[in-house]
Each structure stands twice: as C-alpha cells, then as structure tokens.
Design an enzyme around this catalytic site. Sequence first.
Site, PDB file in Angstrom:
ATOM      1  N   GLU A 220      15.965  -4.231  -2.675  1.00 11.96           N
ATOM      2  CA  GLU A 220      16.367  -5.541  -3.198  1.00 11.96           C
ATOM      3  C   GLU A 220      16.864  -5.423  -4.639  1.00 11.96           C
ATOM      4  O   GLU A 220      17.798  -6.117  -5.037  1.00 11.96           O
ATOM      5  CB  GLU A 220      15.176  -6.508  -3.134  1.00 11.96           C
TER       6      GLU A 220
ATOM      7  N   GLY B  66       4.457  -9.741   3.069  1.00 14.20           N
ATOM      8  CA  GLY B  66       5.068 -10.947   3.610  1.00 14.20           C
ATOM      9  C   GLY B  66       6.125 -10.478   4.589  1.00 14.20           C
ATOM     10  O   GLY B  66       6.727  -9.427   4.364  1.00 14.20           O
TER      11      GLY B  66
ATOM     12  N   ASP C 272      -3.932  -4.922   4.967  1.00 15.15           N
ATOM     13  CA  ASP C 272      -3.048  -3.752   4.981  1.00 15.15           C
ATOM     14  C   ASP C 272      -2.982  -3.208   6.401  1.00 15.15           C
ATOM     15  O   ASP C 272      -3.999  -2.802   6.970  1.00 15.15           O
ATOM     16  CB  ASP C 272      -3.602  -2.701   4.018  1.00 15.15           C
TER      17      ASP C 272
ATOM     18  N   GLY D 258       7.505  -2.329   3.984  1.00 15.56           N
ATOM     19  CA  GLY D 258       6.346  -1.436   4.148  1.00 15.56           C
ATOM     20  C   GLY D 258       5.972  -1.117   5.586  1.00 15.56           C
ATOM     21  O   GLY D 258       5.893   0.050   5.973  1.00 15.56           O
TER      22      GLY D 258
ATOM     23  N   LEU E  70       9.256  -6.426   7.435  1.00 18.77           N
ATOM     24  CA  LEU E  70       7.829  -6.488   7.733  1.00 18.77           C
ATOM     25  C   LEU E  70       7.052  -5.796   6.619  1.00 18.77           C
ATOM     26  O   LEU E  70       6.993  -4.568   6.550  1.00 18.77           O
ATOM     27  CB  LEU E  70       7.539  -5.793   9.084  1.00 18.77           C
TER      28      LEU E  70
ATOM     29  N   ARG F   1      -1.210 -14.268   5.469  1.00 13.36           N
ATOM     30  CA  ARG F   1      -0.705 -15.594   5.856  1.00 13.36           C
ATOM     31  C   ARG F   1      -0.701 -15.737   7.373  1.00 13.36           C
ATOM     32  O   ARG F   1      -0.367 -14.785   8.074  1.00 13.36           O
ATOM     33  CB  ARG F   1       0.730 -15.798   5.350  1.00 13.36           C
TER      34      ARG F   1
ATOM     35  N   ARG G  63      -2.101  -0.528   7.618  1.00 17.92           N
ATOM     36  CA  ARG G  63      -2.577   0.858   7.848  1.00 17.92           C
ATOM     37  C   ARG G  63      -4.017   0.866   8.334  1.00 17.92           C
ATOM     38  O   ARG G  63      -4.367   1.538   9.292  1.00 17.92           O
ATOM     39  CB  ARG G  63      -2.476   1.672   6.553  1.00 17.92           C
TER      40      ARG G  63
ATOM     41  N   ASN H 202       7.420   2.125   7.858  1.00 23.45           N
ATOM     42  CA  ASN H 202       6.403   3.176   7.999  1.00 23.45           C
ATOM     43  C   ASN H 202       5.572   3.170   9.268  1.00 23.45           C
ATOM     44  O   ASN H 202       4.944   4.175   9.583  1.00 23.45           O
ATOM     45  CB  ASN H 202       5.442   3.101   6.805  1.00 23.45           C
TER      46      ASN H 202
HETATM   47  P1  AMP Z   1       5.719  -4.272   1.195  1.00 19.86           P
HETATM   48  O1  AMP Z   1       5.298  -5.698   1.049  1.00 19.86           O
HETATM   49  O2  AMP Z   1       7.080  -4.096   1.753  1.00 19.86           O
HETATM   50  O3  AMP Z   1       5.470  -3.450  -0.026  1.00 19.86           O
HETATM   51  O4  AMP Z   1       4.748  -3.650   2.316  1.00 19.86           O
HETATM   52  C1  AMP Z   1       3.393  -3.376   2.051  1.00 19.86           C
HETATM   53  C2  AMP Z   1       2.655  -3.183   3.346  1.00 19.86           C
HETATM   54  O5  AMP Z   1       3.263  -2.154   4.141  1.00 19.86           O
HETATM   55  C3  AMP Z   1       1.228  -2.676   3.139  1.00 19.86           C
HETATM   56  O6  AMP Z   1       0.343  -3.700   2.860  1.00 19.86           O
HETATM   57  C4  AMP Z   1       0.947  -2.062   4.472  1.00 19.86           C
HETATM   58  O7  AMP Z   1       0.454  -3.070   5.314  1.00 19.86           O
HETATM   59  C5  AMP Z   1       2.283  -1.620   5.014  1.00 19.86           C
HETATM   60  N1  AMP Z   1       2.404  -0.159   5.106  1.00 19.86           N
HETATM   61  C6  AMP Z   1       2.749   0.712   4.148  1.00 19.86           C
HETATM   62  N2  AMP Z   1       2.714   1.973   4.620  1.00 19.86           N
HETATM   63  C7  AMP Z   1       2.346   1.894   5.925  1.00 19.86           C
HETATM   64  C8  AMP Z   1       2.129   2.839   6.977  1.00 19.86           C
HETATM   65  N3  AMP Z   1       2.293   4.144   6.786  1.00 19.86           N
HETATM   66  N4  AMP Z   1       1.756   2.368   8.187  1.00 19.86           N
HETATM   67  C9  AMP Z   1       1.586   1.068   8.397  1.00 19.86           C
HETATM   68  N5  AMP Z   1       1.779   0.125   7.453  1.00 19.86           N
HETATM   69  C10 AMP Z   1       2.151   0.530   6.237  1.00 19.86           C
END
Ligand code: AMP
Length: 400
Positions: free
Chosen positions: A385, A211, A282, A330, A208, A240, A284, A334
């Site tokens: 990865e 993407g 995002d 992400g 999650l 998306r 967050r 988190n």
């Molecule tokens: P990634 O594509 O794996 O780099 O994930 C990026 C996404 O992870 C960001 O756009 C956020 O939506 C989410 N993310 C990162 N840190 C947090 C957090 N502490 N709480 C909730 N979502 C997070």
Amino acid sequence: MKILVINAGSSSLKYQLFNMTNGEVLAKGLCERIGIDGAITHKRPGKENFEKEVALPTHDEALSLVLELLVSAEYGVVASIDEIGAVGHRIAHGGEKYGCSSLIDDEAVAYLETIIPINPLHGPPAIKGIKACRRLMKNIPQVGVFDTSFYSQIEDFRTIYPLPYELYSENKIRRYGFHGTSHRYVSAKAAEMLNKEPSELKIITCHLGNGSSITAVDKGIAIDTSMGFTPQEGIPMGTRSGSIDPSVIPYIMKAKNLSADEVEDLINRKSGLLGVSGISSDSRYVEEAALKGDYRAQLAVKMLANSIKKYIGSYIAEMNGIDALVFTAGIGENSDMLRKMVCSELDFFGIKIDEDKNKSIPRGSAADISDECARVKTLVIPTDEEYMIALDTLNLCKEQ
Ligand code: AMP
C-alpha cells in the site's frame, strides 16, 4: 523524486521514504505510543536499526524526530528535508468527496474534519498527521490517498443499505469500503502478472490480514466490496465479527445489559477468530490449534474459509465470471492452509490450485498457484500500500 509516505494512527506514526526513480525504500520506521510514553524504530535497508524510547507527546514531536533522523549524519538518508519532493498520506476515509487521490489543502482538511462523525477512529489521527506535516514541511506538497476512493464507482444499489433512505441522504450511512489501496495495487499487479490490460479482466481480490476484505474488480474498476459503512462488515476477522444478523446487537445489549460502546467493543475487539477460538486473533495460532484437533479453532478457521468462499461465489455472480482470484496480506500471503480450504471445491467455477505450488511460495514473493488445467488463475501477491501511495503522490505532483 523522493516521497515520504505517512500513515498516522491514534498513537502511532508509520513512515517510508521512497526514491521513486527506482522504487527503492530508503528508510522506514514506526513511532509508537505517541501521547503515552513514546518509542521509535528507524530502519534503513542493509544498515543498523535505530531504536529508542523517547517522549513523544504528540504527532508533531514524532514527525520532528522522524525528520531529524532522515537527515542525521549517523542514521540519515537525505542531506536535507528539501530533497523530499512530496508527502503522501494514507487516509482511511475520503467520504463521498474523494473518488481519487488528491492534494491536501485547507479545504481538504476542513472536509476531513466534517466527516469525523462517520470516521471517528481513523479520522482524527490522520488529520493530526496531515497537520504535523503541513506545519513542519511547509513548502512540500501533501497528498491524500484514500482507502475508500477505489470504491467510488460502485453503483448505488450496491452501496446504499436497505434502511429508511433518509439515513443515507441525511446521515451518509452507506457502504464505503476499505483497504482500497491494497485491492487496487494487487489487482493491477495481477493484470501485470497475466500480461493483460486490467480492462480485459474480472478479478476477485482477497485482502486477508488482521482486518480482511474482498473486492470484485471488473475491468479495473471495483464494483463491489465486503466492508461497508465501517471496516466491521464482511468476513470474520482477527477480532471483528464481520457481518452478523443486525438484530443480534440489540438482543445482546438487552440480554447482557451492555451499552452501545460495550457492544461495539465486543464485535470489534472480542469477536472473529479470537472470539470463536478463544485462543488468539492471530491465524497462525488458531490454525496450529485447529491442526491439533481443537474444536473451536477448527470452527473459527472453517467459518472464515466458508465466508470467503461465499463472497467469491457472489462476486462471480455479480461479475458474470472470473479470470483471476488474488490472495494478499498477512493471512492471504502466508497461509497455505486457508488458501487450500477456500479454493477447495470451486472447480465448478474453474478455480483449482496446485497443492505443491500453494505450499512452496518463497516469503514475500508473488506466485501463480493455479493448477495447470484451471480456467481461472489463482495468484498470491504481496500487497504494498505504501508504494501505491507514493506512486499516486508522484503522479499527482507531476500533473501540477
Ligand atoms: P496484516 O494485517 O496483513 O499484517 O496480517 C497480519 C496477520 O497475518 C496476523 O495476525 C496473522 O493472523 C496472519 N499471518 C501472518 N503470517 C502468517 C502465517 N504464516 N500463517 C497464517 N497466518 C499468518
């Protein structure tokens, strides 16, 4: 052996140099805005970063600069490029040919060029990255690690869409799946954490991030996954939509007078968390607004959690059971809020998390967040990865 991992995007080139003797990352960085203006960030653990705005007209110039930095007196980590034993390339799409990672030769490049029509966004930059490396690192083996190859054993009744069969046989329209390298890495890690062989486990992995995808891994083999012909299918993502009634597309095109490109942009870049919440892609910011009572932010978060839950339920049914549920990337790593929402009321399946453990995972660590009485282990595992790509590259080079 030292292995350079390359992930080439349309205007970016990410790299990591591994020392595979101990898995250490010697250097990593990002070339950005290739073909626009250009910038590089080059990092070495525990040392000062190198950051510079610099003209990067093509991927060749970007890679030349990376190689220069890797051997430079001031920012380098190797004495000569010849110390690099192989290059591993992240390639999103391996078509139907690549069921596993493979050495990249002229024939491989030619094949990747033939599948650009089904991989128009990620194919051309990956090929540019490969060509740049083959030109500038002539005698160094190049390996392709494909996001789709983890899904090569999914049975046809799960990959072929219920459309006229010719669309599969002639146009290769079928489910391919993406994020396979991440799902493969975390499912193997989960087995390690549980002290079991992958062949003993039924695992559901939830990647999650910006993407997102979910994969059912039965005895170490992916048997189903949420992404499809493109990374658009499945659960809602940052921007998306994920799966929607297909008839919505022609309806919007007619109602809003949109072209195919415009509607593609709408479902790819204006939907998901961003489209529903109107706040951000995002999670967050969306979660923050949801906690403050914003209706659309709450709707977006509930929609995402519910969609993940539905995939978990369907994959438990497809595998006739589950031993472990894994969260990664992400959001998965988190967001304790989302993990809690997904895992609530899944005790019927033996999934129950410990709320304290769920809330207190040190950043970047793997953790078992299952409740003591849960039959199913719920794990949070940081994905890696790049390391998986380096490992495949090493193993392939050893076989040669
Ligand atoms: P990634 O594509 O794996 O780099 O994930 C990026 C996404 O992870 C960001 O756009 C956020 O939506 C989410 N993310 C990162 N840190 C947090 C957090 N502490 N709480 C909730 N979502 C997070």
